[in-house]
Design a protein around this motif. Sequence first.
Motif, PDB file in Angstrom:
ATOM      1  N   MET A   1       0.837  -1.346  -0.025  1.00  0.00           N
ATOM      2  CA  MET A   1       0.172   0.194  -0.128  1.00  0.00           C
ATOM      3  C   MET A   1       0.917   1.181  -0.055  1.00  0.00           C
ATOM      4  O   MET A   1       0.575   2.295  -0.809  1.00  0.00           O
ATOM      5  N   LEU A   2       2.087   1.218   0.945  1.00  0.00           N
ATOM      6  CA  LEU A   2       2.864   2.509   0.878  1.00  0.00           C
ATOM      7  C   LEU A   2       3.421   2.759  -0.525  1.00  0.00           C
ATOM      8  O   LEU A   2       3.514   3.932  -1.022  1.00  0.00           O
ATOM      9  N   SER A   3       3.854   1.658  -1.071  1.00  0.00           N
ATOM     10  CA  SER A   3       4.398   1.825  -2.542  1.00  0.00           C
ATOM     11  C   SER A   3       3.580   2.571  -3.335  1.00  0.00           C
ATOM     12  O   SER A   3       3.711   3.325  -4.083  1.00  0.00           O
ATOM     13  N   HIS A   4       2.405   2.008  -3.206  1.00  0.00           N
ATOM     14  CA  HIS A   4       1.245   2.409  -4.150  1.00  0.00           C
ATOM     15  C   HIS A   4       0.912   3.796  -4.003  1.00  0.00           C
ATOM     16  O   HIS A   4       0.777   4.813  -4.519  1.00  0.00           O
ATOM     17  N   GLU A   5       0.775   4.432  -2.357  1.00  0.00           N
ATOM     18  CA  GLU A   5       0.244   5.668  -2.011  1.00  0.00           C
ATOM     19  C   GLU A   5       1.335   6.684  -2.290  1.00  0.00           C
ATOM     20  O   GLU A   5       1.200   7.619  -2.421  1.00  0.00           O
ATOM     21  N   LEU A   6       2.522   6.300  -2.143  1.00  0.00           N
ATOM     22  CA  LEU A   6       3.621   7.285  -2.513  1.00  0.00           C
ATOM     23  C   LEU A   6       3.953   7.410  -3.781  1.00  0.00           C
ATOM     24  O   LEU A   6       4.243   8.501  -4.264  1.00  0.00           O
ATOM     25  N   ARG A   7       4.133   6.299  -4.703  1.00  0.00           N
ATOM     26  CA  ARG A   7       4.174   6.596  -6.191  1.00  0.00           C
ATOM     27  C   ARG A   7       3.183   7.382  -6.946  1.00  0.00           C
ATOM     28  O   ARG A   7       3.776   8.295  -7.794  1.00  0.00           O
ATOM     29  N   ASN A   8       1.864   7.131  -6.533  1.00  0.00           N
ATOM     30  CA  ASN A   8       1.118   8.177  -7.059  1.00  0.00           C
ATOM     31  C   ASN A   8       1.342   9.771  -7.177  1.00  0.00           C
ATOM     32  O   ASN A   8       1.287  10.076  -8.155  1.00  0.00           O
ATOM     33  N   PRO A   9       1.435  10.017  -5.834  1.00  0.00           N
ATOM     34  CA  PRO A   9       1.513  11.588  -5.643  1.00  0.00           C
ATOM     35  C   PRO A   9       2.736  12.006  -6.297  1.00  0.00           C
ATOM     36  O   PRO A   9       2.865  12.901  -6.976  1.00  0.00           O
ATOM     37  N   LEU A  10       3.779  11.136  -5.965  1.00  0.00           N
ATOM     38  CA  LEU A  10       5.150  11.511  -6.422  1.00  0.00           C
ATOM     39  C   LEU A  10       5.156  11.393  -8.050  1.00  0.00           C
ATOM     40  O   LEU A  10       5.838  12.591  -8.857  1.00  0.00           O
ATOM     41  N   ALA A  11       4.633  10.522  -8.636  1.00  0.00           N
ATOM     42  CA  ALA A  11       4.448  10.446 -10.062  1.00  0.00           C
ATOM     43  C   ALA A  11       3.768  11.927 -10.667  1.00  0.00           C
ATOM     44  O   ALA A  11       4.207  12.468 -11.594  1.00  0.00           O
ATOM     45  N   SER A  12       2.625  12.012  -9.963  1.00  0.00           N
ATOM     46  CA  SER A  12       1.746  13.417 -10.387  1.00  0.00           C
ATOM     47  C   SER A  12       2.905  14.500 -10.133  1.00  0.00           C
ATOM     48  O   SER A  12       2.627  15.400 -11.094  1.00  0.00           O
ATOM     49  N   ILE A  13       3.449  14.659  -9.207  1.00  0.00           N
ATOM     50  CA  ILE A  13       4.446  15.660  -8.803  1.00  0.00           C
ATOM     51  C   ILE A  13       5.344  15.987  -9.833  1.00  0.00           C
ATOM     52  O   ILE A  13       5.774  17.074 -10.511  1.00  0.00           O
ATOM     53  N   MET A  14       6.197  14.685 -10.230  1.00  0.00           N
ATOM     54  CA  MET A  14       7.151  14.845 -11.143  1.00  0.00           C
ATOM     55  C   MET A  14       6.807  15.246 -12.504  1.00  0.00           C
ATOM     56  O   MET A  14       7.462  15.768 -13.284  1.00  0.00           O
ATOM     57  N   MET A  15       5.674  14.615 -12.731  1.00  0.00           N
ATOM     58  CA  MET A  15       4.950  14.919 -14.134  1.00  0.00           C
ATOM     59  C   MET A  15       4.647  16.550 -14.119  1.00  0.00           C
ATOM     60  O   MET A  15       4.825  17.156 -15.443  1.00  0.00           O
ATOM     61  N   SER A  16       4.245  16.852 -12.980  1.00  0.00           N
ATOM     62  CA  SER A  16       3.614  18.498 -13.016  1.00  0.00           C
ATOM     63  C   SER A  16       4.808  19.327 -13.329  1.00  0.00           C
ATOM     64  O   SER A  16       4.806  20.200 -13.895  1.00  0.00           O
ATOM     65  N   VAL A  17       5.991  18.917 -12.685  1.00  0.00           N
ATOM     66  CA  VAL A  17       7.215  19.627 -12.644  1.00  0.00           C
ATOM     67  C   VAL A  17       7.734  19.647 -14.010  1.00  0.00           C
ATOM     68  O   VAL A  17       8.173  20.877 -14.596  1.00  0.00           O
ATOM     69  N   SER A  18       7.648  18.600 -14.513  1.00  0.00           N
ATOM     70  CA  SER A  18       8.302  18.495 -16.083  1.00  0.00           C
ATOM     71  C   SER A  18       7.197  19.342 -16.819  1.00  0.00           C
ATOM     72  O   SER A  18       7.880  20.138 -17.935  1.00  0.00           O
ATOM     73  N   LEU A  19       5.920  19.445 -16.771  1.00  0.00           N
ATOM     74  CA  LEU A  19       5.147  20.165 -17.463  1.00  0.00           C
ATOM     75  C   LEU A  19       5.438  21.525 -17.123  1.00  0.00           C
ATOM     76  O   LEU A  19       5.353  22.534 -18.123  1.00  0.00           O
ATOM     77  N   LEU A  20       5.810  22.001 -15.810  1.00  0.00           N
ATOM     78  CA  LEU A  20       5.902  23.284 -15.724  1.00  0.00           C
ATOM     79  C   LEU A  20       7.091  24.151 -16.426  1.00  0.00           C
ATOM     80  O   LEU A  20       7.103  25.228 -16.540  1.00  0.00           O
ATOM     81  N   ASP A  21       7.970  22.926 -16.689  1.00  0.00           N
ATOM     82  CA  ASP A  21       9.225  23.480 -17.589  1.00  0.00           C
ATOM     83  C   ASP A  21       8.905  23.878 -18.952  1.00  0.00           C
ATOM     84  O   ASP A  21       9.923  24.454 -19.785  1.00  0.00           O
ATOM     85  N   ARG A  22       7.812  23.413 -19.340  1.00  0.00           N
ATOM     86  CA  ARG A  22       7.394  23.530 -20.815  1.00  0.00           C
ATOM     87  C   ARG A  22       6.390  24.276 -21.071  1.00  0.00           C
ATOM     88  O   ARG A  22       5.771  24.220 -22.246  1.00  0.00           O
ATOM     89  N   VAL A  23       5.748  25.033 -20.015  1.00  0.00           N
ATOM     90  CA  VAL A  23       4.511  25.634 -20.484  1.00  0.00           C
ATOM     91  C   VAL A  23       4.560  27.186 -19.832  1.00  0.00           C
ATOM     92  O   VAL A  23       5.632  27.468 -18.990  1.00  0.00           O
TER      93      VAL A  23
END
Length: 714
Positions: free
Chosen positions: A351-373
């Motif tokens: 559960m911890l792996s699932h619960e941590l990966r989801n927000p981390l993935a969202s944050i990392m992808m959002s940070v990548s998006l910020l660099d491009r918009v």
Amino acid sequence: MNKIRKNELINLPFDLTERKKNEEKLTFQLNLLASVHDAIIAVDENDKYTYWNEMAEKMLGFSAQEVIGFSPGEVETSKGTVRFDVADLYKTGSYIGELNCRRKDGAIITTDAHLRVLINEKGEYKGFICSLRDITERKQREKELKEVKESLAAEVEALIKLHSLSSRFIFKDNLKNTYREILEAAIVLTQADKGSIRIFNEQKNCLEILEQRNYNIPFLNRFKYTQIGERASGKAFKHRQRIIVDDVSQTSIYFETDRQVILAEGIRTLQSTPMISSSGNVVGILSTTYRTLHQFEEREVRMLDLLARQAADAIERIRAEEAIQESEKRAHTLVEELRKMDENKNQFLSMLSHELRNPLASIMMSVSLLDRVTPEGEQFRQAKEIIERQTTQLSRLVDDLLDVTRITKNKINLKKENINLIELISGALEDYKEQLASKGVQLKIELPPVPLYMEVDPARMTQVIGNLINNAAKFTAVGDTVEVSVWKDEDKQEVVICVKDDGLGIKPDILPDLFLPFIQVDSSLDRSSGGLGLGLAIVKGMVDLHGGSVAAASEGLGKGSQFTIRLPLPAVPKNNRVKQLQPNGKPSRTLRILVIDDIPDVAEIVCSLLRLLGHEAISANSGSEGIVKAKAFHPEILFCDIGMPGMNGYEVAESFRRDKELKDIFRVALTGYAQTEDLERAREVGFNRHLAKPVDIAILERTLAEFSLCAANL
């Protein structure tokens, strides 16, 4: 001279010879009678002693001169006359048997007697003759032998009875039955009227009656517990030896009040025997009592000792067996708990792996998006909102983990305040109305119309309410309802908080473990409900710390669930409400603030938030740099990290406190070290406040408002 006839001359010598022969024969017979080992006594027809041989002198103590010519009634001893009373001797003519005779010193001896009446040719009574043999010692030995035989027979009978009685408790499998059979055996063996078994109570440090027979309530109330060294049973336990009270009315072993209760019970004699096992342990006291004065026989006491020893061994055996069974039971329970913990641990890691990966993935992808918009575009705004939401989610997960750890280690210190519980619950529910409404779930609230002031930790109680509402939100769907109600239970003097929903419900097999950490109602692979399974564990821990209780109920899957919290009402209601500081959005004045953190990004973002609130803020990335800047900048407030290389935050706070220029600066620890011991140490070294990372801007604002209020009051 007359002439003698020839025949006469011949016969005269013959007569003399015959007479001489007779005299010699008589002498021989007399010597023979004198030499025998029996007393030979002759009495003539006039009841006078005519013969008394030497053995008679030795046996009866009288010489022949003292008795011959006297009748038996005339021969006096120190305790009466010498008599040879044989009933019907004259009729029967003889007697063979035992005869008691009195010696000269008055002692009675037993003899083997042979008596015969003497009758002449004409049938006339001429007295009697008797022979006596002293058999007193033989009779005494026979008597002793008989007593020994009788004693051995009684001993064997007692041992058989003891074996029969003890076999009834030796193989018992529980203490209660064993105590009962031991006491029954003691009462039968000693023919007692009443009895009891006292066992040492370690918690009360005294003897306690655990089994009794025939005692009345007043007696039991008085003697239920006995201190070691007091009364008969307490002394027997202390000194490891039997105590016998022959007469209760005469003993000094009891206080007068105790004596009166014992006598009123109808007890005159009592005994207390310690039950000492083969290993030498005193396991208890076996007591029996008697209505009348009772003399204990040696055999009775010996049998009582054997019974007590067998009883002690039986009790020790059963105790050992019960201890082994209890140990095995605990071991099985522990193994099962460890199995469950291992299973929960594996599930938790997943559960911890699932619960941590989801927000981390969202944050990392959002940070990548910020660099491009572009910052002004809609995508930038959406990415920023995603980062904020997922950061909040990560922060909540970490907080939950820390809270559970603190609860299990008993390291949470509540900061109780006298607050209006109704207002607190109402405010907490406001935060979840939008969340429930977005799912199409209706929230019904039923609160008392009047304030209800209680001593609680506002933050922790808000957390409890929030966890329950969040839990209900996870397991409800469109069209479902969540009901929150609060009322006072006047009978139990408790406040009841009930959160009820008609959602997914709970399986019956999960209910007993529902409040354990990492327990999840939703174990599906998609993890649609989310979370680490810590929310309810935190609820229980926080409610327990407040002295309350929490219970869960559900009729099964699809039938909803109900959580009920009960909190004790204060003994004396208080209505002196403590007002809490509320930030007003604008600072009353600009504050100079120094931020020290070894991570530049963290230091700068905190400074940015402080500047956004209208204050002047600078940063330093080490403790030594911070001290130098503090002396040049003269800040009013210090925000300082703890875990820094070189000079850590504790050392920085101590330096500020010792420095005359810096000692009045308001010091706030801003750190990831948030355990109870961390808060204590921060307070000891001189920090005025302690904030845990990540810190919300509202918390920063409230902290600054508290400083401004304190400064204004100085």
